[in-house]
Design a protein around this motif. Sequence first.
Motif, PDB file in Angstrom:
ATOM      1  N   LYS A 318      20.658  20.599  24.815  1.00  0.00           N
ATOM      2  CA  LYS A 318      19.442  20.073  25.266  1.00  0.00           C
ATOM      3  C   LYS A 318      19.202  20.568  26.877  1.00  0.00           C
ATOM      4  N   ASP A 319      20.364  20.699  27.536  1.00  0.00           N
ATOM      5  CA  ASP A 319      20.477  21.248  28.828  1.00  0.00           C
ATOM      6  C   ASP A 319      19.684  22.592  29.142  1.00  0.00           C
ATOM      7  N   GLN A 320      19.291  23.414  27.958  1.00  0.00           N
ATOM      8  CA  GLN A 320      18.740  24.431  28.187  1.00  0.00           C
ATOM      9  C   GLN A 320      17.099  24.556  28.193  1.00  0.00           C
ATOM     10  N   PHE A 321      16.764  23.017  27.910  1.00  0.00           N
ATOM     11  CA  PHE A 321      15.358  22.639  27.915  1.00  0.00           C
ATOM     12  C   PHE A 321      14.955  21.751  28.721  1.00  0.00           C
ATOM     13  N   ILE A 322      15.461  21.679  29.934  1.00  0.00           N
ATOM     14  CA  ILE A 322      15.180  20.586  30.866  1.00  0.00           C
ATOM     15  C   ILE A 322      13.941  20.838  31.433  1.00  0.00           C
ATOM     16  N   ASN A 323      13.182  21.851  31.227  1.00  0.00           N
ATOM     17  CA  ASN A 323      11.868  22.333  31.985  1.00  0.00           C
ATOM     18  C   ASN A 323      10.963  22.055  30.802  1.00  0.00           C
ATOM     19  N   TYR A 324      11.185  21.741  29.414  1.00  0.00           N
ATOM     20  CA  TYR A 324      10.113  21.759  28.496  1.00  0.00           C
ATOM     21  C   TYR A 324       9.330  20.519  28.659  1.00  0.00           C
ATOM     22  N   LYS A 325       8.313  20.597  28.555  1.00  0.00           N
ATOM     23  CA  LYS A 325       7.387  19.230  28.701  1.00  0.00           C
ATOM     24  C   LYS A 325       7.101  18.511  27.593  1.00  0.00           C
ATOM     25  N   GLY A 326       7.283  19.191  26.123  1.00  0.00           N
ATOM     26  CA  GLY A 326       6.841  18.398  25.243  1.00  0.00           C
ATOM     27  C   GLY A 326       7.843  17.329  24.365  1.00  0.00           C
ATOM     28  N   GLN A 327       7.707  17.032  23.246  1.00  0.00           N
ATOM     29  CA  GLN A 327       8.721  15.936  22.930  1.00  0.00           C
ATOM     30  C   GLN A 327       9.906  16.520  22.258  1.00  0.00           C
ATOM     31  N   VAL A 328      11.092  16.215  22.821  1.00  0.00           N
ATOM     32  CA  VAL A 328      12.335  16.635  22.109  1.00  0.00           C
ATOM     33  C   VAL A 328      12.935  15.728  21.299  1.00  0.00           C
ATOM     34  N   VAL A 329      13.279  16.335  19.973  1.00  0.00           N
ATOM     35  CA  VAL A 329      13.824  15.768  19.135  1.00  0.00           C
ATOM     36  C   VAL A 329      15.406  15.891  18.932  1.00  0.00           C
ATOM     37  N   LEU A 330      16.320  15.171  19.086  1.00  0.00           N
ATOM     38  CA  LEU A 330      17.686  15.620  19.196  1.00  0.00           C
ATOM     39  C   LEU A 330      18.551  15.031  17.649  1.00  0.00           C
ATOM     40  N   TRP A 331      18.763  16.174  16.887  1.00  0.00           N
ATOM     41  CA  TRP A 331      19.212  15.917  15.664  1.00  0.00           C
ATOM     42  C   TRP A 331      20.556  16.102  15.619  1.00  0.00           C
ATOM     43  N   GLU A 332      21.317  14.886  15.509  1.00  0.00           N
ATOM     44  CA  GLU A 332      22.703  14.675  15.855  1.00  0.00           C
ATOM     45  C   GLU A 332      23.396  14.998  14.387  1.00  0.00           C
ATOM     46  N   GLU A 333      24.538  15.779  14.561  1.00  0.00           N
ATOM     47  CA  GLU A 333      25.322  16.294  13.382  1.00  0.00           C
ATOM     48  C   GLU A 333      25.566  15.115  12.248  1.00  0.00           C
ATOM     49  N   GLU A 334      25.357  15.416  10.977  1.00  0.00           N
ATOM     50  CA  GLU A 334      25.743  14.561  10.124  1.00  0.00           C
ATOM     51  C   GLU A 334      26.200  15.472   8.703  1.00  0.00           C
ATOM     52  N   TYR A 335      27.369  14.870   8.316  1.00  0.00           N
ATOM     53  CA  TYR A 335      28.017  15.597   7.359  1.00  0.00           C
ATOM     54  C   TYR A 335      28.415  14.791   6.213  1.00  0.00           C
ATOM     55  N   ASN A 336      28.328  13.435   6.258  1.00  0.00           N
ATOM     56  CA  ASN A 336      28.744  12.429   5.309  1.00  0.00           C
ATOM     57  C   ASN A 336      28.208  12.903   3.761  1.00  0.00           C
ATOM     58  N   ASN A 337      26.911  13.173   3.684  1.00  0.00           N
ATOM     59  CA  ASN A 337      26.605  13.405   2.233  1.00  0.00           C
ATOM     60  C   ASN A 337      26.724  14.792   1.722  1.00  0.00           C
ATOM     61  N   PHE A 338      27.608  15.533   2.263  1.00  0.00           N
ATOM     62  CA  PHE A 338      27.895  16.858   1.693  1.00  0.00           C
ATOM     63  C   PHE A 338      29.299  16.760   0.798  1.00  0.00           C
ATOM     64  N   GLN A 339      29.422  17.521   0.074  1.00  0.00           N
ATOM     65  CA  GLN A 339      30.794  17.866  -0.926  1.00  0.00           C
ATOM     66  C   GLN A 339      31.340  19.095  -0.324  1.00  0.00           C
ATOM     67  N   THR A 340      32.356  19.498  -0.865  1.00  0.00           N
ATOM     68  CA  THR A 340      32.887  20.913  -0.613  1.00  0.00           C
ATOM     69  C   THR A 340      33.026  21.881  -1.709  1.00  0.00           C
ATOM     70  N   THR A 341      32.542  23.076  -1.253  1.00  0.00           N
ATOM     71  CA  THR A 341      32.538  24.101  -2.319  1.00  0.00           C
ATOM     72  C   THR A 341      33.010  25.336  -1.608  1.00  0.00           C
ATOM     73  N   LYS A 342      33.235  26.381  -2.348  1.00  0.00           N
ATOM     74  CA  LYS A 342      33.267  27.692  -1.965  1.00  0.00           C
ATOM     75  C   LYS A 342      32.249  28.591  -1.823  1.00  0.00           C
ATOM     76  N   CYS A 343      32.062  29.380  -0.407  1.00  0.00           N
ATOM     77  CA  CYS A 343      30.946  30.312  -0.505  1.00  0.00           C
ATOM     78  C   CYS A 343      31.196  31.569  -1.314  1.00  0.00           C
ATOM     79  N   THR A 344      30.167  31.721  -2.298  1.00  0.00           N
ATOM     80  CA  THR A 344      29.851  33.084  -2.984  1.00  0.00           C
ATOM     81  C   THR A 344      29.008  34.150  -2.641  1.00  0.00           C
ATOM     82  N   VAL A 345      28.223  33.817  -1.514  1.00  0.00           N
ATOM     83  CA  VAL A 345      27.422  35.020  -1.034  1.00  0.00           C
ATOM     84  C   VAL A 345      27.395  34.923   0.365  1.00  0.00           C
ATOM     85  N   MET A 346      26.965  35.918   1.148  1.00  0.00           N
ATOM     86  CA  MET A 346      26.996  35.725   2.562  1.00  0.00           C
ATOM     87  C   MET A 346      26.171  37.059   3.164  1.00  0.00           C
ATOM     88  N   GLN A 347      25.313  36.742   3.835  1.00  0.00           N
ATOM     89  CA  GLN A 347      24.212  37.807   4.496  1.00  0.00           C
ATOM     90  C   GLN A 347      24.604  37.887   6.062  1.00  0.00           C
TER      91      GLN A 347
END
Length: 499
Positions: A318-347
């Motif tokens: 957020k500190d990178q946008f102190i001069n921004y005049k619009g509305q700022v939405v801070l989306w906090e990190e959430e991990y509770n709803n996720f399950q663990t798996t292994k990645c099979t593809v990567m770009q």
Amino acid sequence: MREITRISAIDDTTVSDDNSYQDYYFHLSTQETTSLKTFAQQSHLTLNTLVQAVWSILLSRYTQQDDVIFGITTSGRSIDLPHIDEMDRVIDLLSRIQKEIIDLNQFGYTSLAEIQALARQHYDSVEKTEYPLTIFIGPGTQLSFQFSYNTVHFSNEDIEQITTAFKVILNEIPKNSLKYINQMSLLPQKDQKKILEEWNQTTILYSKVKGIHELIEEQADKTPNNIAIIYAEEQLNYRSLNERSNQFAHYLRELGAGPEVFVAICRERSIELVIILLGILKAGGVYIPLDPNYPEERLQFMLEDTRALILVTHNKLKDQFINYKGQVVLWEEEYNNFQTTKCTVMQATPATWRLLTTVGWQAPKGFKILCGGEALSLNLTEQLWKKGSTLWNLYGPTETTIWSIIMEINSLKSCSIGRPIANTYIYILDKNYNPVPIGMSGEIYIGGAGVARGYLNHPQLTAEKFIANPFASIDKHPRLYKTGDLGRYLPNGNIEYLN
């Protein structure tokens, strides 16, 4: 003295011997030869003039140069055409070359010894030169041609394509001498159909009235528990993805998001990023992706240029946008709803893959590697091929929705970028928007469903890069994107990236 025009990519200083030369022969039919002779006689031209005009047009197209120069042994000096104006008629070029030949007649009786002395080269006979490509022409009821070429500089396929284009122009001149030079085709009819139509048969029926967020909603109804997103060690099913993006869409609407409203996003890649993107689309808005690694000045410019009403980011950015005049939405990190798996593809880009191979990264069994964003070298291809079950080379600019051409790499002989994906059309054109022959380089143009509207607030740049589609009658799309990248078609229909 001006340098001879070159159509070979290999430096002429490459060492070669007599065994490096091969000959390619062909002749015109009696009817074709008669047609040329009749046209030449009626136009007060010589066959020599016709052949030189054909060669100059072909050289100009292959090299993308207006000024071309080549040698002829009959005069002991080069034909130097100061400028081939593509907007001139063919007959105008013929007249200029005829005048050039007449002006050179004073050298017509220079002896072979004098020619050798002037050229500082020795020829054992008039049938042998030390140039990478020499054309010998035999008169008669059937005009015959011998292309003697150095195999260090040209492959057999190169010469076949050059001679095919040569014959096409040669036979077209008597029929269309009043055409402008930029309208002259180098393609035989069968190749034109192959390049424009057969290799662009990518059409797949899909709903043009539904957005991707609506398709995901349908999929959530059909298979709610199936995995929709995998990122690193996290995953999310379709039901959760749809529900969470719906919640965010309602929140954005309360803030003023809606049709044609710009919402900026500045986040690292994550599952949350996909939820945010879908939420913006569900709210009817337009998302503006901001790379957190961009300089602060660049980020500020993008926000001001797009006039974004809302910015979605999180606390540590957020500190990178102190001069921004619009509305700022801070989306906090959430991990509770996720399950663990292994990645099979990567770009990732080739630069990232090089870094991973340097530090000893090993891919899991059955891993799929997607490589794009930069040219994929043969050396990196070999390294990645050993690490993953499958390796894919991807090509495409942001202006055509990221990926447009794809190729599974199953050989270390080449790293072509492959063929267009579904509902995408590729054209490799010269500067006059003519399709270039197979094997000849040209600029890559992209058409189809993925072509963007243009550049926001930059109408002049949009007009320059998004052009009217000269092949709209074939692919039914009104515009092409001019990539600025060079490529060429290989004989099998795959595309080779040349930049």
